[in-house]
Motif scaffolding. Structure first.
Motif, short mmCIF file in Angstrom:
data_model
loop_
_atom_site.label_atom_id
_atom_site.label_comp_id
_atom_site.label_asym_id
_atom_site.label_seq_id
_atom_site.Cartn_x
_atom_site.Cartn_y
_atom_site.Cartn_z
N TYR A 162 0.80 -1.22 0.00
CA TYR A 162 0.00 0.00 0.00
C TYR A 162 0.83 1.27 0.00
O TYR A 162 0.28 2.36 -0.13
CB TYR A 162 -0.92 0.02 1.23
CG TYR A 162 -1.94 -1.08 1.26
CD1 TYR A 162 -2.80 -1.29 0.20
CD2 TYR A 162 -2.05 -1.91 2.38
CE1 TYR A 162 -3.74 -2.32 0.25
CE2 TYR A 162 -2.98 -2.93 2.43
CZ TYR A 162 -3.83 -3.12 1.35
OH TYR A 162 -4.76 -4.12 1.40
N ALA A 163 2.13 1.16 0.20
CA ALA A 163 2.97 2.36 0.23
C ALA A 163 2.84 3.10 -1.09
O ALA A 163 3.02 2.50 -2.16
CB ALA A 163 4.43 1.99 0.47
N PRO A 164 2.53 4.40 -1.08
CA PRO A 164 2.37 5.13 -2.34
C PRO A 164 3.62 5.11 -3.21
O PRO A 164 3.53 5.12 -4.43
CB PRO A 164 2.03 6.55 -1.87
CG PRO A 164 1.46 6.38 -0.51
CD PRO A 164 2.21 5.22 0.09
N ASP A 165 4.79 5.08 -2.57
CA ASP A 165 6.07 5.05 -3.28
C ASP A 165 6.94 4.01 -2.60
O ASP A 165 7.52 4.26 -1.53
CB ASP A 165 6.72 6.44 -3.22
CG ASP A 165 8.01 6.55 -4.01
OD1 ASP A 165 8.67 5.50 -4.22
OD2 ASP A 165 8.38 7.66 -4.41
N LYS A 166 7.04 2.81 -3.19
CA LYS A 166 7.77 1.71 -2.54
C LYS A 166 9.27 2.01 -2.46
O LYS A 166 9.94 1.62 -1.51
CB LYS A 166 7.55 0.40 -3.29
CG LYS A 166 6.25 -0.32 -2.97
CD LYS A 166 5.07 0.36 -3.60
CE LYS A 166 3.81 -0.47 -3.57
NZ LYS A 166 2.63 0.29 -4.06
N THR A 167 9.80 2.70 -3.47
CA THR A 167 11.22 3.06 -3.43
C THR A 167 11.50 3.97 -2.24
O THR A 167 12.46 3.77 -1.49
CB THR A 167 11.64 3.74 -4.73
OG1 THR A 167 11.48 2.81 -5.82
CG2 THR A 167 13.08 4.20 -4.67
N ALA A 168 10.65 4.98 -2.05
CA ALA A 168 10.82 5.87 -0.90
C ALA A 168 10.68 5.11 0.41
O ALA A 168 11.40 5.38 1.38
CB ALA A 168 9.80 7.01 -0.98
N ALA A 169 9.76 4.15 0.46
CA ALA A 169 9.57 3.37 1.68
C ALA A 169 10.81 2.57 2.03
O ALA A 169 11.27 2.57 3.19
CB ALA A 169 8.37 2.44 1.51
N LEU A 170 11.39 1.89 1.06
CA LEU A 170 12.57 1.07 1.34
C LEU A 170 13.80 1.93 1.63
O LEU A 170 14.66 1.54 2.43
CB LEU A 170 12.81 0.11 0.18
CG LEU A 170 11.75 -1.01 0.08
CD1 LEU A 170 11.95 -1.84 -1.18
CD2 LEU A 170 11.79 -1.91 1.31
N ARG A 171 13.88 3.08 1.02
CA ARG A 171 14.99 3.99 1.36
C ARG A 171 14.85 4.50 2.79
O ARG A 171 15.85 4.72 3.48
CB ARG A 171 15.03 5.15 0.37
CG ARG A 171 15.56 4.73 -1.01
CD ARG A 171 15.52 5.86 -2.00
NE ARG A 171 16.09 5.46 -3.29
CZ ARG A 171 15.99 6.15 -4.41
NH1 ARG A 171 15.37 7.33 -4.40
NH2 ARG A 171 16.54 5.71 -5.53
N GLU A 172 13.61 4.69 3.24
CA GLU A 172 13.40 5.11 4.63
C GLU A 172 13.80 3.99 5.59
O GLU A 172 14.42 4.25 6.63
CB GLU A 172 11.95 5.52 4.84
CG GLU A 172 11.59 5.95 6.25
CD GLU A 172 12.17 7.29 6.69
OE1 GLU A 172 11.82 7.77 7.77
OE2 GLU A 172 13.02 7.84 5.94
N PHE A 173 13.46 2.75 5.24
CA PHE A 173 13.94 1.63 6.06
C PHE A 173 15.47 1.62 6.11
O PHE A 173 16.06 1.41 7.18
CB PHE A 173 13.43 0.31 5.50
CG PHE A 173 12.04 -0.06 5.94
CD1 PHE A 173 11.72 -0.20 7.28
CD2 PHE A 173 11.04 -0.27 5.00
CE1 PHE A 173 10.44 -0.55 7.68
CE2 PHE A 173 9.75 -0.62 5.39
CZ PHE A 173 9.45 -0.76 6.74
N ALA A 174 16.11 1.83 4.96
CA ALA A 174 17.57 1.84 4.93
C ALA A 174 18.14 2.97 5.78
O ALA A 174 19.21 2.83 6.37
CB ALA A 174 18.06 1.96 3.49
N ARG A 175 17.42 4.07 5.85
CA ARG A 175 17.90 5.20 6.66
C ARG A 175 17.81 4.91 8.15
O ARG A 175 18.74 5.23 8.92
CB ARG A 175 17.07 6.46 6.34
CG ARG A 175 17.56 7.71 7.04
CD ARG A 175 16.64 8.89 6.82
NE ARG A 175 15.36 8.73 7.51
CZ ARG A 175 15.15 8.96 8.80
NH1 ARG A 175 16.16 9.33 9.59
NH2 ARG A 175 13.95 8.80 9.34
#
Length: 285
Positions: A162-175
């Motif tokens: 459901y994340a609107p932007d999966k790339t942004a979501a996974l980059r946030e996890f990486a952060r």
């Protein structure tokens, strides 16, 4: 599990759907479900029987597709110990993450888009005597509000699709995960052509999360399909739809509409191609 699709017209059979994408309305849809679910014995009974399983502990109930076996698998993958720090993003009412926090002694930071879910999770932490080690806050996949490299591990359960932007979501996890830390999740993969035009799934319906994990700074350690996921989902959704009159009486129209609309659309389009368990390590460069 159920986000922001609302019925434009209600009949015995759903026949028209309006898809809502404004973030504030999205949160309202989640709020309605999370506020109403604890007072619905019908939904709790169906979900335990058809999804979570009879052995799943009642104090940690949820609206995802995780079982007790899934939880144990997830806890092992996260590799937590007393004093470790982990986050559950899109934590909902906190059930699965609170179970892991209790079993491991780790410190939990739960994040969810819904203020109602966060309040429910805080109440549960208090009732389970975990308030000293479990905190919850409002945030999103792309903006958790957590400090950089502050987590030893992170998880999310049946929500990443459901994340609107999966790339942004996974980059946030990486952060937020320290180098060498672990990300573990359950998530549904999508048929891109069937999910096209459904903003609820974002602009990037994903049929394989591994390339995004790699590009976001993770080394994939495990990526497996979960058994019988399709039958469980269809059986549970059909049962909830069949129980809609009881649900309206217990939960009210707004929460029931939010659930029935997504479930009906999911059954009609059969949008999911898989449900995976993934374990990945935050690389050190």
């Amino acid at each position: 599990m159920w986000p922001l699709i609302y019925l434009a017209r209600r009949e015995a059979r759903v026949s028209a759907i309006r898809i809502v994408t404004d973030p504030s309305i999205v949160a309202q849809g989640y709020d309605a479900v999370y506020e109403a679910m604890p007072r619905s014995p019908t939904l709790l009974r169906l979900w335990k029987q058809l999804v979570a399983g009879d052995d799943y502990p009642d104090a940690f109930y949820h609206i995802s597709f995780v079982t007790l076996q899934d939880l144990r698998h997830l806890a092992r993958a996260l590799g937590l110990s007393p004093g470790s720090r982990f986050s559950d993003v899109a934590c909902g009412m906190g059930g699965p993450a609170l179970w892991i926090a209790r079993e491991t002694g780790a410190n939990l930071s739960g994040v969810d888009l819904s203020p109602v879910a966060v309040a429910q999770a805080e109440k549960r932490a208090q009732s389970l005597e975990l308030a000293n080690t479990a905190q919850f806050s409002v945030g999103s996949f792309a903006d958790t509000g957590l400090e950089t490299a502050s987590m030893d591990a992170a998880m999310t359960v049946d929500a990443l699709q459901y994340a609107p932007d999966k790339t942004a979501a996974l980059r946030e996890f990486a952060r937020i995960i320290r180098p060498g830390g672990t990300l573990a999740f359950f998530a549904f993969e999508l048929h891109p052509e069937r999910a096209r035009g459904l903003p609820v799934m974002g602009n990037d319906p994903i049929d394989d999360y591994r390339p995004l994990l790699h590009d976001s700074g993770f080394d994939v350690l495990q990526y497996d399909q979960t058994p019988a996921w399709h039958d469980r989902l269809f059986t549970a959704y059909r049962a909830v739809i069949d129980a809609q009159e009881a649900l309206r009486e217990e939960m009210g129209e707004a929460a029931t509409a939010a659930m029935l609309s997504e479930m009906t659309l999911t059954l009609e389009r059969d949008i999911y191609s898989g449900r995976v368990f993934a374990e990945a390590r935050r690389n050190r460069h």
